[in-house]
Design a protein around this motif. Structure first.
Motif, PDB file in Angstrom:
ATOM      1  N   ALA A  79     -10.437   8.565   9.863  1.00 46.72           N
ATOM      2  CA  ALA A  79     -11.549   9.351  10.709  1.00 46.72           C
ATOM      3  C   ALA A  79     -12.892   9.301   9.712  1.00 46.72           C
ATOM      4  CB  ALA A  79     -11.107  10.852  10.674  1.00 46.72           C
ATOM      5  N   GLU A  80     -12.444   9.588   8.291  1.00 44.73           N
ATOM      6  CA  GLU A  80     -13.746   9.416   7.582  1.00 44.73           C
ATOM      7  C   GLU A  80     -14.242   8.100   7.250  1.00 44.73           C
ATOM      8  OE1 GLU A  80     -14.117  12.661   7.010  1.00 44.73           O
ATOM      9  OE2 GLU A  80     -15.941  12.250   5.658  1.00 44.73           O
ATOM     10  N   ALA A  81     -13.359   7.052   7.631  1.00 47.64           N
ATOM     11  CA  ALA A  81     -13.864   5.718   7.501  1.00 47.64           C
ATOM     12  C   ALA A  81     -14.638   5.372   8.435  1.00 47.64           C
ATOM     13  CB  ALA A  81     -12.638   4.728   7.410  1.00 47.64           C
ATOM     14  N   ARG A  82     -14.318   5.975   9.854  1.00 47.17           N
ATOM     15  CA  ARG A  82     -15.169   5.647  10.924  1.00 47.17           C
ATOM     16  C   ARG A  82     -16.647   6.704  10.917  1.00 47.17           C
ATOM     17  NH1 ARG A  82     -13.621   3.391  15.390  1.00 47.17           N
ATOM     18  NH2 ARG A  82     -11.846   2.259  15.367  1.00 47.17           N
ATOM     19  N   ARG A  83     -16.432   7.771  10.283  1.00 44.25           N
ATOM     20  CA  ARG A  83     -17.655   8.513  10.124  1.00 44.25           C
ATOM     21  C   ARG A  83     -18.493   7.993   9.190  1.00 44.25           C
ATOM     22  NH1 ARG A  83     -18.343  13.809   6.494  1.00 44.25           N
ATOM     23  NH2 ARG A  83     -19.972  14.892   7.388  1.00 44.25           N
ATOM     24  N   ALA A  84     -18.063   7.312   8.246  1.00 38.52           N
ATOM     25  CA  ALA A  84     -18.762   6.539   7.163  1.00 38.52           C
ATOM     26  C   ALA A  84     -19.450   5.285   7.816  1.00 38.52           C
ATOM     27  CB  ALA A  84     -18.020   6.347   6.003  1.00 38.52           C
ATOM     28  N   ALA A  85     -18.686   4.413   8.482  1.00 36.28           N
ATOM     29  CA  ALA A  85     -19.062   3.203   9.061  1.00 36.28           C
ATOM     30  C   ALA A  85     -20.059   3.573  10.237  1.00 36.28           C
ATOM     31  CB  ALA A  85     -17.775   2.409   9.769  1.00 36.28           C
ATOM     32  N   SER A  86     -20.018   4.651  10.876  1.00 33.39           N
ATOM     33  CA  SER A  86     -21.086   5.200  11.802  1.00 33.39           C
ATOM     34  C   SER A  86     -22.572   5.329  11.068  1.00 33.39           C
ATOM     35  CB  SER A  86     -20.598   6.501  12.755  1.00 33.39           C
ATOM     36  OG  SER A  86     -21.390   6.855  13.565  1.00 33.39           O
ATOM     37  N   PHE A  87     -22.235   6.183  10.232  1.00 37.17           N
ATOM     38  CA  PHE A  87     -23.688   6.330   9.209  1.00 37.17           C
ATOM     39  C   PHE A  87     -24.310   5.046   8.751  1.00 37.17           C
ATOM     40  CE2 PHE A  87     -25.353   6.584   5.178  1.00 37.17           C
ATOM     41  CZ  PHE A  87     -26.561   7.365   5.296  1.00 37.17           C
TER      42      PHE A  87
END
Ligand SMILES: [Zn+2]
Length: 399
Positions: free
Chosen positions: A314-322
Motif C-alpha cells: 500500500a505504501e509502495a503504491r502511495r510512494a510510486a503515485s507521488f
C-alpha cells in the motif's frame, strides 16, 4: 593547526561489546529564506571571521558569487576565491589545500557554494584546514548540506568511498530564491532523496539491531523529522514544483526546500539508512544510469524496492503515485535500464548488499530476495505509471 588523520565515528559510538547510544547530529545554524544569500556576511558574525575562502565553480562566480562577495565586503571580511573543479575527489581536495596553504595569510572560514559535490569537497577541505564550514547550497537536490559526511569520487566521477567528520557545517544558508530559479529536476530529485528518509529511519528505529551511519541508534527526534519530511512532500511536493516552474518562491516551496535540505539531512544522519540508499549506491556503477540520473532519482527507485521488499505494498503504491506526480522514475525503463539487463541488475543488487545498509532491515536480505524486490518494484511502478501517466517524468527528463 590542521587535521590529517581520517575520522571514524563508528568506533566512538559503537565500541565492541557495548550497546550503542542514541546520537543526534545536526548543523549549528540552519538559515533559509528568499534573499538570505545577501545576508551571509552578517551571519558570519556568529563565527568571528576575518578572511574567508569561497569554494565555488566558475559559473557560480558569475552568479551567486557576486552577491556573496558584496555581502562579505559590507562587513569587512576579506574573501579568497577558490574555483571548484567539479568533482569531489581527493585530487581536487589536495589541489585546493595546496592553493589555500600557499596564501600569505591563513583563512579562518570556508564557504562552500554550489551543489552536493562542491559542498562535500568543502567539508573535506574545512576539516583538513581546521576551520568552520559555511554551506550555501544553490540546489535543493540532495541532503548533503547539513550532514558531517562526504561522498568521494575518483577524478573520473566513480564513487570511491565516504569520509566522516567530527563536526557538521557551522552554518547552512539556503536562499529559496536561488533554488526557485534552478531547474525543476533538481528540486524533484531532492524530493526523491528526502522521501526515503522516513521509511529508512522507521526501519532502523523498529529494528533494535540497526545502526545509523555513525554506528549509533536512531533518535526519536530524527525519526520525527523524517516523518514530517514525508508528510510535507506528500502534501506540498507538486505545488512546490509549480513554484519552481514559475521561478517564484511561495510557502509550498519553502516547506519542500526545508524538507529536502534540513529534515532529510538531519533525518538520515541521526535516523539511519536501509535498502533505499543501498540500492542508490549500486546504481552509479551502471554507466548508463550514472551518466543520466541524479542521486535522488536513484533513491526514489531504491525506496520502491525497499517497500516492496518489506511487502508494504500500500505504501509502495502511495510512494510510486507521488513519484509519478512530481516526475521521479518508478520503473527500470525510466532509470535507463530495460528489464532484461540481468547483468546490470545483479551488479546493482551486489553493491547494495555490500553497502551493508540492507542489514538494517528486520529480515535477512539475500541477493535473491533483493533482486526479486527490484523486479517486483519495477512491475508495481509500471502498473502505477500506466494509471497516473508519465507526463511529469518526461517533462523533467527533456529538461
Ligand atoms: Zn541521499
Amino acid at each position: 593547526m590542521s587535521h590529517s588523520d581520517p575520522y571514524w565515528p563508528q568506533p566512538l559510538f559503537s565500541p565492541d561489546g557495548m550497546t550503542s547510544p542514541r546520537v543526534m547530529i545536526a548543523p549549528q545554524r540552519y538559515i533559509q529564506g528568499e534573499g538570505v544569500l545577501d545576508q551571509t556576511g552578517r551571519y558570519l558574525s556568529l563565527l568571528d571571521v576575518r578572511r574567508a575562502a569561497l569554494l565555488i565553480s566558475r559559473r557560480g562566480q558569475r552568479g551567486e558569487g557576486v552577491r556573496l562577495l558584496e555581502s562579505l565586503e559590507r562587513v569587512g571580511i576579506e574573501p579568497v576565491v577558490a574555483t571548484f573543479g567539479g568533482e569531489c575527489s581527493l585530487d581536487e581536495v589536495d589541489r585546493q589545500m595546496a592553493a589555500l596553504r600557499a596564501e600569505t595569510s591563513p583563512i579562518d572560514c570556508l564557504l562552500a557554494v554550489g551543489g552536493g559535490k562542491c559542498v562535500d569537497a568543502g567539508k573535506c577541505i574545512a576539516y583538513r584546514l581546521d576551520v568552520p564550514l559555511v554551506v550555501v547550497p544553490t540546489l535543493a537536490s540532495n541532503d548533503a548540506p547539513c550532514s558531517a559526511v562526504s561522498v568521494l569520487y575518483t577524478p573520473e566521477g566513480v564513487t570511491s568511498g565516504v569520509e566522516f567528520f567530527p563536526t557538521n557545517p557551522s552554518i547552512v544558508v539556503v536562499d529559496t530564491g536561488v533554488v526557485a530559479r534552478a531547474p525543476e529536476r533538481f528540486l524533484v530529485a531532492g524530493m526523491g532523496d528526502a522521501m526515503a528518509t522516513w521509511y529508512e529511519a522507521k526501519v532502523c528505529l523498529e529494528n533494535t539491531g540497526a545502526r545509523t551511519t555513525v554506528g549509533a541508534r536512531p533518535t526519536l527526534a530524527a525519526c520525527a523529522l523524517g516523518q514530517t519530511c514525508a508528510d510535507t512532500l506528500y502534501e506540498f511536493g507538486t505545488e512546490a514544483s509549480r513554484a519552481v516552474i514559475d521561478d517564484r518562491v511561495d510557502d509550498a516551496l519553502e516547506r519542500v526546500v526545508e524538507a529536502n535540505t534540513l529534515l532529510s539531512g538531519v533525518g538520515f544522519e541521526s535516523g539511519g539508512l536501509a535498502i533505499a540508499h543501498g540500492i542508490a549506491q549500486g546504481y552509479p556503477a551502471i554507466p548508463v544510469v550514472h551518466d543520466n540520473h541524479l542521486h535522488g532519482e536513484m533513491v526514489a527507485m531504491g525506496l520502491l524496492t525497499q517497500l516492496v521488499a518489506e511487502q508494504n505494498l500500500a505504501e509502495a503504491r502511495r510512494a510510486a503515485s507521488f513519484c509519478c506526480d512530481v516526475g521521479l522514475p518508478v520503473h527500470l525503463d525510466q532509470i535507463s535500464l530495460a528489464r532484461d539487463r540481468t547483468g546490470d541488475l545483479d551488479t546493482l543488487v551486489a553493491i547494495a548488499i555490500a553497502s551493508g545498509l540492507p542489514k538494517n532491515m528486520s529480515f535477512e536480505v539475500t541477493h535473491e530476495r533483493l533482486l526479486g524486490a527490484v523486479v517486483d518494484a519495477d512491475r508495481l511502478g509500471r502498473d502505477v505509471s500506466a494509471t497516473k501517466g508519465d507526463a511529469a517524468f518526461r517533462r523533467l527528463q527533456a529538461g
